[in-house]
Every structure is written in C-alpha cells, then in structure tokens.
Design an enzyme around this catalytic site. Sequence first.
Site, PDB file in Angstrom:
ATOM      1  N   GLY A  14       0.838  -1.208   0.000  1.00  0.00           N
ATOM      2  CA  GLY A  14       0.000   0.000   0.000  1.00  0.00           C
ATOM      3  C   GLY A  14       0.863   1.244   0.000  1.00  0.00           C
ATOM      4  O   GLY A  14       1.901   1.279   0.651  1.00  0.00           O
ATOM      5  N   ARG A  75       1.041  -4.872  -5.974  1.00  0.00           N
ATOM      6  CA  ARG A  75       1.219  -6.161  -5.309  1.00  0.00           C
ATOM      7  C   ARG A  75       1.611  -7.145  -6.412  1.00  0.00           C
ATOM      8  O   ARG A  75       1.097  -7.054  -7.521  1.00  0.00           O
ATOM      9  CB  ARG A  75      -0.074  -6.580  -4.628  1.00  0.00           C
ATOM     10  CG  ARG A  75      -0.664  -5.412  -3.826  1.00  0.00           C
ATOM     11  CD  ARG A  75      -1.224  -5.792  -2.512  1.00  0.00           C
ATOM     12  NE  ARG A  75      -1.883  -4.637  -1.903  1.00  0.00           N
ATOM     13  CZ  ARG A  75      -1.541  -4.091  -0.744  1.00  0.00           C
ATOM     14  NH1 ARG A  75      -0.530  -4.567  -0.054  1.00  0.00           N
ATOM     15  NH2 ARG A  75      -2.212  -3.080  -0.255  1.00  0.00           N
ATOM     16  N   ASP A 106       5.075  -5.265   5.821  1.00  0.00           N
ATOM     17  CA  ASP A 106       5.629  -6.578   6.175  1.00  0.00           C
ATOM     18  C   ASP A 106       5.693  -7.549   4.994  1.00  0.00           C
ATOM     19  O   ASP A 106       6.629  -8.333   4.902  1.00  0.00           O
ATOM     20  CB  ASP A 106       4.929  -7.191   7.399  1.00  0.00           C
ATOM     21  CG  ASP A 106       3.438  -7.193   7.279  1.00  0.00           C
ATOM     22  OD1 ASP A 106       2.932  -6.888   6.188  1.00  0.00           O
ATOM     23  OD2 ASP A 106       2.767  -7.513   8.276  1.00  0.00           O
ATOM     24  N   GLY A 107       4.730  -7.485   4.074  1.00  0.00           N
ATOM     25  CA  GLY A 107       4.786  -8.336   2.885  1.00  0.00           C
ATOM     26  C   GLY A 107       6.028  -8.028   2.062  1.00  0.00           C
ATOM     27  O   GLY A 107       6.748  -8.940   1.611  1.00  0.00           O
ATOM     28  N   THR A 129       4.264   2.478   5.545  1.00  0.00           N
ATOM     29  CA  THR A 129       2.865   2.055   5.677  1.00  0.00           C
ATOM     30  C   THR A 129       2.182   2.998   6.650  1.00  0.00           C
ATOM     31  O   THR A 129       2.813   3.446   7.620  1.00  0.00           O
ATOM     32  CB  THR A 129       2.754   0.593   6.193  1.00  0.00           C
ATOM     33  OG1 THR A 129       1.408   0.350   6.620  1.00  0.00           O
ATOM     34  CG2 THR A 129       3.671   0.300   7.364  1.00  0.00           C
ATOM     35  N   ASP A 131      -0.078   2.186   8.647  1.00  0.00           N
ATOM     36  CA  ASP A 131      -0.621   1.446   9.798  1.00  0.00           C
ATOM     37  C   ASP A 131       0.233   1.490  11.064  1.00  0.00           C
ATOM     38  O   ASP A 131      -0.252   1.164  12.143  1.00  0.00           O
ATOM     39  CB  ASP A 131      -0.828  -0.034   9.415  1.00  0.00           C
ATOM     40  CG  ASP A 131      -1.910  -0.188   8.364  1.00  0.00           C
ATOM     41  OD1 ASP A 131      -2.787   0.685   8.301  1.00  0.00           O
ATOM     42  OD2 ASP A 131      -1.878  -1.184   7.613  1.00  0.00           O
ATOM     43  N   ASP A 133       2.363  -0.559  12.054  1.00  0.00           N
ATOM     44  CA  ASP A 133       2.322  -1.867  12.708  1.00  0.00           C
ATOM     45  C   ASP A 133       3.633  -2.644  12.594  1.00  0.00           C
ATOM     46  O   ASP A 133       3.656  -3.843  12.830  1.00  0.00           O
ATOM     47  CB  ASP A 133       1.167  -2.701  12.125  1.00  0.00           C
ATOM     48  CG  ASP A 133       1.265  -2.842  10.612  1.00  0.00           C
ATOM     49  OD1 ASP A 133       2.115  -2.167  10.005  1.00  0.00           O
ATOM     50  OD2 ASP A 133       0.496  -3.618  10.035  1.00  0.00           O
ATOM     51  N   MET A 173      -8.623   3.117   9.088  1.00  0.00           N
ATOM     52  CA  MET A 173      -7.868   1.937   8.649  1.00  0.00           C
ATOM     53  C   MET A 173      -7.161   1.277   9.837  1.00  0.00           C
ATOM     54  O   MET A 173      -6.863   1.930  10.835  1.00  0.00           O
ATOM     55  CB  MET A 173      -6.871   2.312   7.565  1.00  0.00           C
ATOM     56  CG  MET A 173      -7.553   2.530   6.212  1.00  0.00           C
ATOM     57  SD  MET A 173      -6.383   2.844   4.898  1.00  0.00           S
ATOM     58  CE  MET A 173      -7.475   2.797   3.477  1.00  0.00           C
ATOM     59  N   ARG A 175      -6.673  -3.030   9.997  1.00  0.00           N
ATOM     60  CA  ARG A 175      -7.336  -4.337  10.038  1.00  0.00           C
ATOM     61  C   ARG A 175      -6.834  -5.168  11.223  1.00  0.00           C
ATOM     62  O   ARG A 175      -7.574  -5.871  11.861  1.00  0.00           O
ATOM     63  CB  ARG A 175      -7.057  -5.090   8.733  1.00  0.00           C
ATOM     64  CG  ARG A 175      -8.344  -5.384   7.969  1.00  0.00           C
ATOM     65  CD  ARG A 175      -8.045  -5.883   6.588  1.00  0.00           C
ATOM     66  NE  ARG A 175      -7.716  -4.776   5.703  1.00  0.00           N
ATOM     67  CZ  ARG A 175      -6.847  -4.842   4.706  1.00  0.00           C
ATOM     68  NH1 ARG A 175      -6.195  -5.952   4.443  1.00  0.00           N
ATOM     69  NH2 ARG A 175      -6.634  -3.801   3.939  1.00  0.00           N
ATOM     70  N   GLY A 189     -10.332  14.007  20.541  1.00  0.00           N
ATOM     71  CA  GLY A 189     -11.200  14.010  21.728  1.00  0.00           C
ATOM     72  C   GLY A 189     -12.382  13.068  21.593  1.00  0.00           C
ATOM     73  O   GLY A 189     -13.491  13.364  22.052  1.00  0.00           O
ATOM     74  N   LYS A 215     -25.340  13.533  31.484  1.00  0.00           N
ATOM     75  CA  LYS A 215     -24.531  14.738  31.753  1.00  0.00           C
ATOM     76  C   LYS A 215     -24.750  15.789  30.679  1.00  0.00           C
ATOM     77  O   LYS A 215     -23.913  16.683  30.487  1.00  0.00           O
ATOM     78  CB  LYS A 215     -23.058  14.345  31.774  1.00  0.00           C
ATOM     79  CG  LYS A 215     -22.658  13.570  32.987  1.00  0.00           C
ATOM     80  CD  LYS A 215     -21.155  13.405  32.952  1.00  0.00           C
ATOM     81  CE  LYS A 215     -20.726  12.159  33.653  1.00  0.00           C
ATOM     82  NZ  LYS A 215     -19.499  11.585  33.132  1.00  0.00           N
ATOM     83  N   GLU A 226     -11.005  -0.595  11.672  1.00  0.00           N
ATOM     84  CA  GLU A 226     -11.776  -1.518  10.818  1.00  0.00           C
ATOM     85  C   GLU A 226     -11.685  -2.973  11.304  1.00  0.00           C
ATOM     86  O   GLU A 226     -12.588  -3.762  11.040  1.00  0.00           O
ATOM     87  CB  GLU A 226     -11.356  -1.393   9.348  1.00  0.00           C
ATOM     88  CG  GLU A 226      -9.907  -1.674   9.083  1.00  0.00           C
ATOM     89  CD  GLU A 226      -9.505  -1.445   7.618  1.00  0.00           C
ATOM     90  OE1 GLU A 226      -8.327  -1.165   7.384  1.00  0.00           O
ATOM     91  OE2 GLU A 226     -10.364  -1.545   6.743  1.00  0.00           O
ATOM     92  N   GLN A 258      -7.552   8.671   3.940  1.00  0.00           N
ATOM     93  CA  GLN A 258      -6.570   8.678   5.035  1.00  0.00           C
ATOM     94  C   GLN A 258      -5.139   8.656   4.532  1.00  0.00           C
ATOM     95  O   GLN A 258      -4.227   9.109   5.205  1.00  0.00           O
ATOM     96  CB  GLN A 258      -6.773   7.448   5.940  1.00  0.00           C
ATOM     97  CG  GLN A 258      -8.040   7.530   6.746  1.00  0.00           C
ATOM     98  CD  GLN A 258      -8.411   6.196   7.359  1.00  0.00           C
ATOM     99  OE1 GLN A 258      -7.912   5.842   8.398  1.00  0.00           O
ATOM    100  NE2 GLN A 258      -9.297   5.455   6.708  1.00  0.00           N
TER     101      GLN A 258
END
Length: 326
Positions: A14, A75, A106-107, A129, A131, A133, A173, A175, A189, A215, A226, A258
């Site tokens: 991506g 890809r 990672d791929g 990426t 993400d 991650d 995003m 996963r 917030g 309140k 997601e 995003q």
Amino acid sequence: MLKIKRIGILTSGGDSPGMNAAIRAVVRTGINNDLEVYGIMSGYQGLIKNEIARMETSSVANIIQRGGTILKSARSEDFKTKEGREKALNNLKKHKIDALVVIGGDGTFTGADIFSREHDIPMIGLPGTIDNDLYGTDFTIGYDTALNNVVMATDKIRDTAIAHNRLFLIEVMGRDAGFIALRSGIAAGAEDILIPETKTYISELISKLKQSRRKNKMSGIIIVSEGDDAGGAYDIADKIKESYPEYEIRVTILGHIQRGGPPSCADRVLASRLGYEAVRALLKGRSGVMVGEIDNKIVYTPFENAVKQHHKINKPLLEMARVLSI
Ligand code: ATP
C-alpha cells in the site's frame, strides 16, 4: 565484500505519504556517494517486467511534498514464485544493479528476506505504511500524515454531530492494529476508541453513552478500527441501535482519504532520515534489515523480526483517552 556501484529502489504494498521523500533521499544520498541509482516501477512486479530506469538528482525534484509514490506501487503474486524471482534477478543483472532499497510493509520485507537470501543480494528496507504496525521503529513513514487526515476529518464531522445531537461512528484503517484509531482518537477528543487489541463490549459502550446523555452530552464521536472484534462501524451502529434506538447514529468510513495528500512535516523528516541511512547502511555492508527510528536513534532490525514480532500498542494511552473523554 562486494563493492556496491549501482542500487535500485522500489515502493511496494500500500502506498503511504512520505514514500516520495524517502525515494528522494535514497536517490540523492546514492548519487552523493558516487552510486548510480535505478528506479524500479510498480514494486516487485516492475522488477519482474524490467520496468527499470536510471534516476538523476533532477528525477526527484519537487516531490518531497507529494503524497503517493512516483515509482508507483503494486502487489506482485509472481514475486512469490521462484520463477518470478529468477526473472527479477535476471533483470537486476541486466542493469548491473548490486543492491536494493525497498519501501513497504511486512509483505514487502518478507519478499525481500526471501530474495536477498536466495540470491545473495544486499537489501535494505524502509517502513512505508500508514498502519504503524511494524516492529523496529517508533513510527512508520506515512502514519503521522494519516493521523492528521483522520483528525481533520473528525473535527469536521464533530461540527455536524453537535448541530444534530448525533453519535458518529468513524471507521479508520487498521485491520490488525489500532495505532491509527488510538492516536487520532486521542487528538480528536473521541468519546471512545475501539481497537482490535482490546475486546469491545457493546453493553459497556451503551451504558457509557447513556451516562454521557445524563450529563447533557448530546452528541459524540467514536473512532472504530476496521479490525475491531465487534465488527466494523456499521455492525457496531446496528448493535447500539438495537438496545438504544432513541440515539441517532451516523457512520462515516474514512477509507482511502486517510493515505492521500501531502505528507506531514514529521513524515518528510522521518522519510528523509531513513532514506539517507538506508544508503549509508548498504555502503557499510549491511543487508537484510529494516532501518527504523527508535527514541530518535537509527535502529536496524532483521526483516524476519520486523515481520514476525509485534509492535505493541500503548494500552495506558487508551485508559487515558477514556478518562479524558468523560
Ligand atoms: P501494506 O502494509 O501496505 O499492506 P505490504 O508490504 O505488507 O504493505 P503486501 O501486499 O503484503 O504489502 O506485500 C507487498 C508485496 O511483497 C507482495 O505483492 C509480493 O510481491 C511481496 N511478497 C509478500 N509476501 C511474499 C512472500 N511470501 N514471498 C515473496 N514475496 C512476497
């Protein structure tokens, strides 16, 4: 040790904002060190199809501020096969390319690990990426821009949420990881943040919403990763509606917005630094590692660890977000 004279660079998986800044840094650092630099189009697929061209310092002029990737990303199923990787190797040989810098997730690093071991090609990875991650870096290239995109969109949605006393579920995003949701949710917030790393209990969410109403908090924003275990934003909205029908709920899926747009300052600086260090690492004889930044220091993580180990989410931050959102 092989003396590196020509390096190739590609972006894969991506796209993420800041990839261009990283390409610029690799090309210019390479040329500054008397290397020839070759751009490979469309990730590993372009390597297999021989879409390779020499890059000059001018090839990367005026791109630091642009999202996406000038080398395009793709890809490649072919690269997962031995025959595909043989073709890739032959094309590298044709251009006399000695080493590669790959930017992706990672791929991309799994592919790099296999290819560099199979054919003894020096390879360095850069974490590209949104993400965040990947293990081995505090932040990945593109994450900060994605956060800013989410926060800007959420601020806008909050205006209409307040005007109509509505609850908005905003799906972002992620996963497998809640990094985008957690940090953007804090900055916007959000009344709650739902991420894959923690279990979501709809009953708790509803009692929290009812408490907010008592309140006089008539509207709200919930950021949903997601990959949350209770389902996506639409599923969660349905579950809330079942037992709390009087609450007006709307869902927004932010989607690919995003990862578009100009990279943030933080992403441009990170990408520039990591791109510069990637070339220096190759010249020092390093291979098979991802270059990352931890506590402001450059860190090299073997591809295998970057892929297999998990970058852990900061759960105390989620606790903090919940305290601050009452
Ligand atoms: P993102 O995090 O944005 O999804 P990614 O790098 O993880 O980025 P992938 O599509 O998973 O994206 O991987 C990019 C490419 O890496 C694949 O299209 C493929 O060419 C290569 N790749 C992935 N796994 C392997 C593998 N097991 N063997 C060889 N190549 C692989």
